[in-house]
Scaffold this active site. Structure first.
Site, short mmCIF file in Angstrom:
data_model
loop_
_atom_site.label_atom_id
_atom_site.label_comp_id
_atom_site.label_asym_id
_atom_site.label_seq_id
_atom_site.Cartn_x
_atom_site.Cartn_y
_atom_site.Cartn_z
NE ARG A 104 -3.32 2.62 2.98
CZ ARG A 104 -3.29 3.15 3.94
NH1 ARG A 104 -2.26 3.09 4.77
NH2 ARG A 104 -3.73 4.30 3.96
CG HIS A 148 -0.86 9.11 3.55
ND1 HIS A 148 -1.13 7.85 4.07
CD2 HIS A 148 -0.51 9.61 4.73
CE1 HIS A 148 -0.71 7.66 5.18
NE2 HIS A 148 -0.17 8.63 5.71
CD GLU A 176 -4.41 7.86 9.85
OE1 GLU A 176 -3.73 8.80 10.03
OE2 GLU A 176 -3.96 6.95 10.38
CG ASN A 215 -4.97 3.45 8.69
OD1 ASN A 215 -5.21 2.55 8.30
ND2 ASN A 215 -4.32 4.70 8.41
CE1 TYR A 225 0.15 2.88 13.85
CE2 TYR A 225 -1.86 4.13 12.89
CZ TYR A 225 -0.66 3.56 12.76
OH TYR A 225 -0.05 3.48 11.42
CD GLU A 275 -1.55 4.10 8.23
OE1 GLU A 275 -1.32 4.46 9.29
OE2 GLU A 275 -1.48 4.93 7.44
O1 IFM Z 1 2.72 7.71 10.23
C1 IFM Z 1 1.50 7.53 10.25
C2 IFM Z 1 0.74 7.56 8.98
O2 IFM Z 1 1.48 8.48 8.12
C3 IFM Z 1 -0.72 7.70 9.07
N1 IFM Z 1 -1.13 6.73 10.27
C4 IFM Z 1 -0.47 7.08 11.50
C5 IFM Z 1 0.70 6.60 11.30
C6 IFM Z 1 1.67 6.62 12.80
O3 IFM Z 1 1.56 8.01 13.30
#
Ligand code: IFM
Length: 464
Positions: A87, A131, A176, A305, A307, A371
């Site tokens: 990707r 992006h 995002e 995505n 985290y 992600e």
């Molecule tokens: O590095 C970023 C990415 O560009 C977008 N999502 C979160 C990642 C980590 O912060």
């Protein structure tokens, strides 16, 4: 032997079917460099990273991982990991300098070569059209708060689609949009660095409108089957305590973080509670007739995505219910867990919770994890190798969380590790390393970390 097993680390193992997609992800400004070559014009990140204090260490993407010049060897690296998909994002100011007008053939040729190189290596290309590297000229003309930018985005999308759609099946419009709208226009910690709440609400609407317009036009032009989608950054927003105040704060956080995107995309309109909240602040989404139908254009896959998850409190640290402007407090409280180098808590069980919730609240929408990953303070040995037990464990625990969500019925079709390479981590510069491959920025030597070897072996085990 698997490098992790060899170290005697006990990690959760998760099983996925042969059809499951395995990938690694990057984005243009974070890795390409070559910001002034072959006709590329500045993006908002080129400008923002020059603002004193905007980016840690005064870093910028001028060189980054020099991927623009090292693309063939990076594709060989991707192939060596055994992933089936890569990707990457396309830099708008490379393909259409200034963000309007004709295509720049030299800029588009880079992505043409990248696509061919990937296919020759047996790796499926997955394109993200935006992006975050908006052409600076479009920001000067108003940026995402301006309605015209949505139409410019759809035009640009078609330039890329016309060139690559004979070989690229998977298309993501935006990465995002919350980050673009909130971090970029409301609180100003990302490019273009504006601090204007109303502008950020307009940006949300025009990002979504751009997604819908581009999706409609690409689908209409398609001569074969494609997968179209959008990627959202997601998290979980739980009340810190079971009080009405904290529940209201969590509702607002969830509304601003997720529902104001997914409800118009999938349910045909903005959530009423958020419309009411915005009205109480004297603002509104700038919706015109027909916009909501465009935004709700059907799409095929939601990119997720993830985290970390957060708790929310409706009072500030002094116990006040309202902030200095008289608006209700929505205070993020990070769960008491081990943290990554970003200071983000490690919350894999909330990943499962999120995925099951997406499946329940937005049914019929296949999910792909576009992600997931973590930054840690890596230490490379003399050979450049990083024994990143922490990152390896993070990936293993989050993959297990994906498997758990699948067992509970969530339709999750793939997983991309973020990121292939250490790279320019936006306002954090190069200090934060998310790569499963270490980059020595002085020499540009790439060395797969332990986590990359573990990921390679995990993919192979699942395929076997
Ligand atoms: O590095 C970023 C990415 O560009 C977008 N999502 C979160 C990642 C980590 O912060």
């Amino acid at each position: 032997m698997n490098p992790v097993a060899a170290r005697g680390l006990l990690l959760p193992e998760a099983d996925f079917p042969p059809s499951f997609r395995w990938g690694v992800a990057t984005s243009s400004y974070q890795i390409e460099g070559a910001v002034a070559e072959d006709g590329r014009t500045p993006s908002i990140w080129d400008t923002f990273s020059r603002v004193p204090g905007a980016v840690a260490g005064g870093d910028n993407g001028d060189v980054a991982c020099d991927h623009y010049h090292r693309m063939p060897q990076d594709v060989a690296l991707i192939k060596s990991l055994g992933v089936d998909t890569y990707r990457f994002s396309v830099a708008w100011p490379r393909v259409q300098p200034g963000g309007r007008g004709p295509v720049n053939p030299a800029g588009l040729a880079f992505y043409d070569r990248l696509t061919d190189e990937l296919l020759a290596a047996g790796v499926d290309p997955w394109v993200t059209l935006y992006h975050w590297d908006l052409p600076q000229e479009l920001e000067d003309a108003g940026g995402w708060p301006s309605r015209d930018t949505a139409y410019r985005f759809a035009d640009y999308a078609m330039l890329v689609f016309d060139k690559l759609s004979d070989r690229v099946d998977n298309w993501t419009t935006l990465n995002e949009p919350w980050c673009s709208a909130w971090l970029g226009y409301a609180i100003g910690v990302h490019a273009p660095g504006r601090k204007d709440y109303d502008a950020s609400i307009a940006a949300v609407h025009h990002l979504l409108l751009g997604h819908g317009l581009a999706t409609q036009r690409m689908r209409a032009a398609a001569t074969r089957e494609h997968t179209f989608g959008i990627t959202l950054n997601t998290g979980t927003a739980d009340p810190l305590t079971d009080t009405e105040t904290d529940r209201a704060a969590a509702r607002r956080a969830d509304g601003m973080g997720l529902r104001i995107y997914l409800d118009p995309l999938r349910k045909g309109g903005y959530p009423q509670d958020m419309v009411d909240d915005l009205a109480a602040r004297g603002t509104a989404f700038p919706v015109r007739d027909g916009d909501l139908a465009i935004i709700a254009t059907p799409f095929d896959v939601l990119g997720v995505n993830f985290y970390f998850g957060q708790d929310f409190s409706g009072t500030d640290e002094q116990g006040s219910l309202v902030d200095e402007d008289g608006h209700p407090v929505v205070r993020a409280v990070l769960p008491d867990r081990p943290r990554t180098a970003m200071g983000w808590p490690i919350t894999p069980e909330r990943f499962t919770q999120l995925l099951v919730r997406l499946h329940r609240d937005y049914p019929g929408l296949p999910l792909v994890i576009t992600e997931n990953g973590a930054a840690f303070d890596d230490v490379a040995d003399e050979s450049g190798f990083v024994t990143d037990d922490d990152r390896t464990a993070y990936l293993a625990e989050h993959l297990a969380a994906v498997a758990a969500a699948r067992e509970q019925g969530a339709d999750i079709r793939g997983y991309f590790a973020w990121s292939l390479l250490d790279n320019f981590e936006w306002a954090e510069g190069y200090a934060k390393r998310f790569g499963i491959v270490h980059v020595d920025y002085a020499t540009q030597v790439r060395t797969p970390k332990q986590s990359a070897l573990w990921f390679r072996d995990t993919i192979a085990r699942n395929r076997a």
